[in-house]
Design an enzyme around this catalytic site. Structure first.
Site, PDB file in Angstrom:
ATOM      1  N   HIS A  56       0.829  -1.217   0.000  1.00 15.64           N
ATOM      2  CA  HIS A  56       0.000   0.000   0.000  1.00 15.64           C
ATOM      3  C   HIS A  56       0.864   1.269   0.000  1.00 15.64           C
ATOM      4  O   HIS A  56       1.286   1.754   1.040  1.00 15.64           O
ATOM      5  CB  HIS A  56      -0.898  -0.021   1.249  1.00 15.64           C
ATOM      6  CG  HIS A  56      -2.062   0.904   1.187  1.00 15.64           C
ATOM      7  ND1 HIS A  56      -3.336   0.527   1.547  1.00 15.64           N
ATOM      8  CD2 HIS A  56      -2.170   2.199   0.802  1.00 15.64           C
ATOM      9  CE1 HIS A  56      -4.165   1.550   1.394  1.00 15.64           C
ATOM     10  NE2 HIS A  56      -3.480   2.576   0.946  1.00 15.64           N
ATOM     11  N   ARG A  60       1.656   8.906  -6.147  1.00 17.18           N
ATOM     12  CA  ARG A  60       1.196  10.256  -6.526  1.00 17.18           C
ATOM     13  C   ARG A  60       1.344  10.536  -8.027  1.00 17.18           C
ATOM     14  O   ARG A  60       1.143  11.672  -8.452  1.00 17.18           O
ATOM     15  CB  ARG A  60       1.903  11.363  -5.726  1.00 17.18           C
ATOM     16  CG  ARG A  60       1.771  11.255  -4.221  1.00 17.18           C
ATOM     17  CD  ARG A  60       0.351  11.247  -3.769  1.00 17.18           C
ATOM     18  NE  ARG A  60       0.227  11.422  -2.316  1.00 17.18           N
ATOM     19  CZ  ARG A  60      -0.842  11.021  -1.631  1.00 17.18           C
ATOM     20  NH1 ARG A  60      -1.846  10.423  -2.238  1.00 17.18           N
ATOM     21  NH2 ARG A  60      -0.898  11.226  -0.334  1.00 17.18           N
ATOM     22  N   ASN A  90      -5.456   5.806  -6.751  1.00 18.92           N
ATOM     23  CA  ASN A  90      -6.237   7.040  -6.557  1.00 18.92           C
ATOM     24  C   ASN A  90      -5.402   8.278  -6.880  1.00 18.92           C
ATOM     25  O   ASN A  90      -5.185   9.150  -6.057  1.00 18.92           O
ATOM     26  CB  ASN A  90      -6.832   7.134  -5.148  1.00 18.92           C
ATOM     27  CG  ASN A  90      -5.808   6.995  -4.045  1.00 18.92           C
ATOM     28  OD1 ASN A  90      -4.740   6.435  -4.257  1.00 18.92           O
ATOM     29  ND2 ASN A  90      -6.110   7.492  -2.873  1.00 18.92           N
ATOM     30  N   ASP A 299       0.954   2.453   3.823  1.00 23.55           N
ATOM     31  CA  ASP A 299       0.045   3.511   3.354  1.00 23.55           C
ATOM     32  C   ASP A 299       0.847   4.810   3.164  1.00 23.55           C
ATOM     33  O   ASP A 299       0.353   5.906   3.469  1.00 23.55           O
ATOM     34  CB  ASP A 299      -1.130   3.702   4.325  1.00 23.55           C
ATOM     35  CG  ASP A 299      -2.278   4.504   3.718  1.00 23.55           C
ATOM     36  OD1 ASP A 299      -2.165   4.922   2.543  1.00 23.55           O
ATOM     37  OD2 ASP A 299      -3.278   4.729   4.420  1.00 23.55           O
ATOM     38  N   HIS A 303       2.777  14.198   1.243  1.00 26.68           N
ATOM     39  CA  HIS A 303       2.103  15.474   0.979  1.00 26.68           C
ATOM     40  C   HIS A 303       3.134  16.593   1.095  1.00 26.68           C
ATOM     41  O   HIS A 303       4.021  16.531   1.945  1.00 26.68           O
ATOM     42  CB  HIS A 303       1.005  15.743   2.009  1.00 26.68           C
ATOM     43  CG  HIS A 303      -0.210  14.897   1.821  1.00 26.68           C
ATOM     44  ND1 HIS A 303      -0.946  14.909   0.655  1.00 26.68           N
ATOM     45  CD2 HIS A 303      -0.833  14.022   2.659  1.00 26.68           C
ATOM     46  CE1 HIS A 303      -1.974  14.061   0.792  1.00 26.68           C
ATOM     47  NE2 HIS A 303      -1.914  13.507   1.979  1.00 26.68           N
TER      48      HIS A 303
HETATM   49 ZN   LIG Z   1      -6.997   3.832   2.112  1.00 26.94          ZN
END
Ligand SMILES: [Zn+2]
Length: 416
Positions: A56, A60, A90, A299, A303
């Protein structure tokens, strides 16, 4: 190119010399190996451990290159001992076509880390129309997820499960029911005092239950991402006992931090699902030990400074993890006798590897995917130690024990 690693402790257990030839482990021996024309790597006091596998990661790319790109992501992964990473879809635009999957493999194939890609479950991650699961799997997608969003419509998820089963594809569930997860803080006594907006544990539990039940019904493999609540652990355990094809992961930040040891207003800790209380955290550690949770995944969510260093309600959710995951879990759990090294290697390398068809075990004939780890060195994590383009790593400023010294990945020797 040949490499001879001398006096490494294999998996921290026994001392051996290891010969690497053409990217493979040629021999492992407790005797002196006489080899001509080999680069000798002295590994006295170092452990030789299987390359880590992260299911995970947020690359980006495309659309968020100001946070991370494949070059910085690769450097961050190697810096943390990872040889295999799986990127979430995503992005902007989201990865929802076979062409995008093929394109991403093409632009990353020469990088020194094995990078895998997932596709979305639904087109544009909108939750309505499922993607071409069969064609995307053929293009290399190792799983499907609307990560960041839960597929709210049960009819759509049921359909996705049926197709995924047909093509033997894995679905990954970001399990948070959206109407109960509009805030950003765990619901507990500490957070109540601060009056923060909540993301209730039950929002996760409802989502976990539905997806486990769909997995049981369709026999589709569903992997629950970033489990954070004790209630979810109970649900996953029950479905596993019944034989459902369910697996689960947890992040280092949910294992190490709780609302009792963080500043609730510190935006660095804002993440979805949120950091929960001690009661939940302890249960998660137990679940990892018992095998209810199969995998530690970071995860890794980079940022930029200006996106993260904001008042908590405006800060973007997500925490970086690739570069400190192993050292932080080693420091917090292995050194304190709460997890064995072999369990940590199972959940960070062997179990996630099995889900990808990757075997990083240290044996003759296998690809040389491993890292050298100094288990004694103490280091205070500094911003400069983080090679990711972003620096939203909560371990900056904290002291850890044990550090990755070098990595062998895709047949290349990369010293830190
Ligand atoms: Zn998630």
């Amino acid at each position: 190119m040949r490499y001879l690693i001398k006096n490494a402790l294999i998996e921290g257990k026994y001392k051996a010399n290891v010969l690497i030839e053409k990217g493979k482990i040629r021999s492992i021996s407790d005797r002196e190996l006489e080899v001509e024309e080999a680069e000798v790597i002295k590994a006295d006091g170092l452990w030789l451990l299987p390359g880590l596998v992260d299911l995970h990661v947020h690359s980006r790319v495309p659309g968020g290159e100001h946070k991370e790109d494949f070059k910085t992501l690769t450097e961050a992964a190697l810096n943390g001992g990872y040889t295999h990473i799986v990127c979430m879809p995503n992005t902007d635009p989201p990865v929802d076509t076979p062409e995008m999957i093929s394109y991403l493999y093409t632009i990353t194939k020469n990088l020194p880390v094995n990078i895998f890609f997932t596709g979305t479950i639904t087109k544009r991650r909108e939750g309505n129309e499922i993607v071409e699961i069969g064609l995307m799997k053929k293009a290399g997608a190792v799983g499907f997820t609307d990560d960041g969003n839960w597929v709210k419509r049960a009819d759509v998820m049921l359909n996705a499960c049926i197709y995924a089963r047909k093509f033997d594809a894995m679905l990954i569930s970001h399990a948070e029911e959206p109407t109960l997860s509009k805030g950003y803080a765990n619901y507990d006594k500490i957070m109540l005092k601060h009056g923060l907006k909540f993301r209730l544990p039950i929002s996760e539990e409802i989502a976990v239950y539905r997806d486990c039940r769909l997995s049981e019904l369709t026999n589709c493999h569903i992997h629950i991402a970033h489990v954070s609540s004790a209630g979810s652990v109970e649900i996953i355990k029950k479905f596993k006992e019944k034989g459902a094809r369910v697996s689960a992961e947890i992040t280092p930040h949910h294992l190490i931090f709780s609302t009792e040891n963080i500043d609730p207003y510190d935006p660095i800790f804002r993440c979805n699902p949120p950091i929960r209380d001690e009661e939940n955290r302890k249960k998660l550690v137990e679940a990892l030990k018992d095998g209810v949770i199969d995998v530690v995944a970071t995860d890794h969510a980079p940022h930029a400074y200006y996106e993260k260093e904001r008042p908590i309600m405006e800060a973007l959710p997500g925490i970086e993890g690739l570069e400190t995951a192993f050292s932080s879990l080693y420091t917090h759990f292995v050194l304190r006798g709460m997890l064995s090294l072999s369990t940590l290697l199972d959940v960070m390398s062997y179990n996630p590897g099995r889900m990808l068809g990757v075997d990083n075990s240290i044996r003759e004939g296998n690809h040389a995917n491993f890292f050298l780890f100094d288990p004694k060195v103490k280091w205070k994590v500094k911003k400069e130690d983080i090679l990711s383009k972003s620096k939203n790593n909560p371990f900056i400023g904290r002291e850890l024990t044990g550090r990755v010294v070098a990595v062998f990945s895709k047949g290349k020797f990369l010293r830190r």
